[in-house]
Scaffold this motif. Structure first.
Motif, mmCIF file in Angstrom:
data_model
loop_
_atom_site.group_PDB
_atom_site.id
_atom_site.type_symbol
_atom_site.label_atom_id
_atom_site.label_comp_id
_atom_site.label_asym_id
_atom_site.label_seq_id
_atom_site.Cartn_x
_atom_site.Cartn_y
_atom_site.Cartn_z
ATOM 1 N N ASP A 126 -6.615 0.035 2.924
ATOM 2 C CA ASP A 126 -6.324 0.448 4.304
ATOM 3 C C ASP A 126 -7.361 -0.098 5.282
ATOM 4 N N ASN A 170 0.814 -1.211 0.000
ATOM 5 C CA ASN A 170 0.000 0.000 0.000
ATOM 6 C C ASN A 170 0.850 1.265 0.000
ATOM 7 N N ASP A 227 -1.965 3.813 7.663
ATOM 8 C CA ASP A 227 -2.754 5.060 7.712
ATOM 9 C C ASP A 227 -2.063 6.175 6.936
ATOM 10 N N SER A 264 0.837 4.104 -2.822
ATOM 11 C CA SER A 264 0.554 5.516 -2.526
ATOM 12 C C SER A 264 1.651 6.394 -3.118
ATOM 13 N N GLY A 310 -2.491 5.755 3.416
ATOM 14 C CA GLY A 310 -3.862 6.176 3.088
ATOM 15 C C GLY A 310 -3.980 7.690 3.024
ATOM 16 N N MET A 355 -6.701 3.557 -0.464
ATOM 17 C CA MET A 355 -7.601 3.869 0.650
ATOM 18 C C MET A 355 -8.505 2.691 0.994
ATOM 19 N N GLU A 384 -4.994 9.987 -0.079
ATOM 20 C CA GLU A 384 -6.128 10.908 0.009
ATOM 21 C C GLU A 384 -5.787 12.275 -0.607
#
Lengths: 253, 217
Positions: free
Chosen positions: B49, B26, B95, B30, B98, B46, B102
């Motif tokens: 996550d 992840n 997080d 990202s 994520g 996301m 975002e």
């Protein structure tokens, strides 16, 4: 600050006839702390415990070499007064063994042997000992009852009170809670916590968690040898020796 | 032989490693999403996550179960304690990945190939630290773990340099400040990722050596 040492053994070897049970044990046990002896069956921990009050003497053909001192005094000599030694070094066994007498008589027996005759003095000592053993409140109204009618946990605490009644300096405990239920075990463990500070306590236990809970120091024995000795918190978080680690984590033994 | 305990520990180990794989993947995605301004990829990050969060809970419950039922000691105890802590560091890295994603979905990143920034170098180093910290865990290798701790200083230095640069840039071109602050945020998150990787490495060192090295290096 250096700890006050109570018991020191130096190059202690112990034999049952031809069979050697302890090899070159050199250890220094601090005063007024709890030391747990752990190790698999037959590792010599109980033999070691019984060396400390010469309990092995009652077995024919046993002998030892090396030095065992209590407060600097060698206790291995032939001319040692064993009655006096065992007054200083009390013992509690795996199976409680009250005398077939009243609760009061069980406690008063030792002091009487050692010459205490005054009734009031004896009564006070019985109360003190039973209180120390956390049994007084349960039995104070029936001191004349037969000790054998007490529950298993109460009998074991009675035996601890009996050992305390002769005002020992050292208390040896050989699996003192192994025959008890969890609640009675907790009481014994709490008791050990209360007694240290006043007595030097050496406890043999197969229950690793019990050793971890009640002791300040832990000695790991294996095949008659002392493998590791140190602070309990060290032995159970970061033992120095691989065999200790394997034993406390249940990988063998 | 405490077969039950060691069977549980083996299961727990493989679970924390797959959590580590997911988090690493992840984080990588990202970073890619930032580099390529790829909104779809960012959305995927996301989503994953949530899965990471669930797995973190599972690992924690397993640890608590083992502590309650088996009362492990020595290396077993150190392992469980380390995994408990590594678990929450991995979740935090998840997080952060994520959060980075975002920013991409909120279209706040734009073109990251702006020669002003050296995004790729810092991303590579932070991600490498996560990878190495997990490798030190898999192989119980404290040498790799120590290296991770050292790398953290390099990441910190990069972050501070970038912060100064962005500060300067904001005063020069205040109309670009929203964009610049978003970028600074990404750098800050990567710096935090490196901190969590360092925590993991420190826990691995504790597990292997039995010494707590935190706050010492």
């Amino acid at each position: 600050m250096a700890k006050e040492l109570k018991i020191i053994t130096d190059d202690l070897n112990f034999y049952y006839g031809e069979k050697q049970a302890l090899f070159n044990i050199s250890i220094e046990l601090p005063a007024k702390e709890v030391t747990a002896l752990i190790g698999p069956s037959g590792c010599g921990k109980s033999t070691f415990l019984r060396v400390l009050n010469r309990m092995n003497d009652i077995i024919d053909g046993t002998r030892s070499t090396g030095v065992v001192t209590i407060d600097g005094e060698d206790i291995t000599g032939k001319d040692i007064d064993l009655v006096a030694l065992r007054k200083r070094v009390g013992m509690v066994f795996q199976k409680s063994n009250p005398f077939p007498k009243s609760i009061f008589e069980n406690i008063a027996y030792g002091p009487k042997i050692h010459g205490m005759t005054d009734k009031e003095e004896l009564s006070a000592l019985v109360e003190k000992s039973l209180t120390q053993a956390a049994l007084w409140d349960e039995v104070k109204d029936r001191l004349g009852d037969k000790a054998l009618n007490l529950s298993g946990g109460q009998q074991q605490r009675l035996c601890i009170a009996r050992a305390l009644a002769v005002e020992p300096e050292i208390l040896l405990m050989d699996e003192p809670a192994s025959a008890l239920d969890p609640k009675a075990t907790t009481r014994i463990e709490n008791l050990i916590g209360e007694l240290k500070g006043e007595y030097t306590i050496i406890i043999v236990t197969h229950n690793m968690q019990q050793a971890a809970r009640v002791s300040d120091n832990t000695a790991f024995f294996y095949e008659g040898r002392l493998i590791e000795f140190g602070l309990t918190k060290g032995i159970f978080t970061k033992p120095a020796n691989k065999r200790t680690e394997d034993y406390v984590t249940g990988r063998f033994g | 032989m405490e077969i039950h305990l060691h069977r549980e520990i083996d299961k727990l180990k493989s679970k924390i490693l797959s959590l580590g794989d997911m988090v690493e993947e992840n984080l990588l995605n990202s970073i890619k999403a930032v580099e390529n301004n790829d909104i779809e990829l960012a959305k995927g990050v996301m989503e994953l996550d949530n899965k990471i969060d669930n797995m973190e809970l599972e690992v924690e419950e397993d640890c608590l179960k083992i502590l309650a039922l088996h009362q492990p000691v020595a290396i077993d105890l150190r392992l469980i304690v380390a995994i408990l802590k590594i678990n929450s560091d991995l979740e935090r890295i998840g997080d952060l990945a994520g959060n980075i994603a975002e920013l991409v979905t909120m279209k706040q990143i734009g073109d990251s190939s702006d020669p002003l920034f050296d995004f790729t170098a810092m991303a590579k180093l932070s991600r490498g630290m996560v990878k190495d910290s997990l490798e030190s865990l898999v192989n119980m290798n404290s040498e790799i773990a120590f290296k991770v701790c050292k790398d953290d200083d390099r990441v910190d230095k990069m972050y501070y340099e970038m912060r100064d640069k962005i500060n300067e840039e904001i005063s020069k071109t205040p109309q670009k400040s929203a964009y610049l602050i978003s970028h600074l945020t990404v750098y800050r998150m990567l710096e935090r990722v490196a901190d969590h990787a360092t925590n993991i490495a420190e826990d691995v060192i504790y597990m292997i050596e039995g010494d707590i090295v935190r706050h010492r290096m």
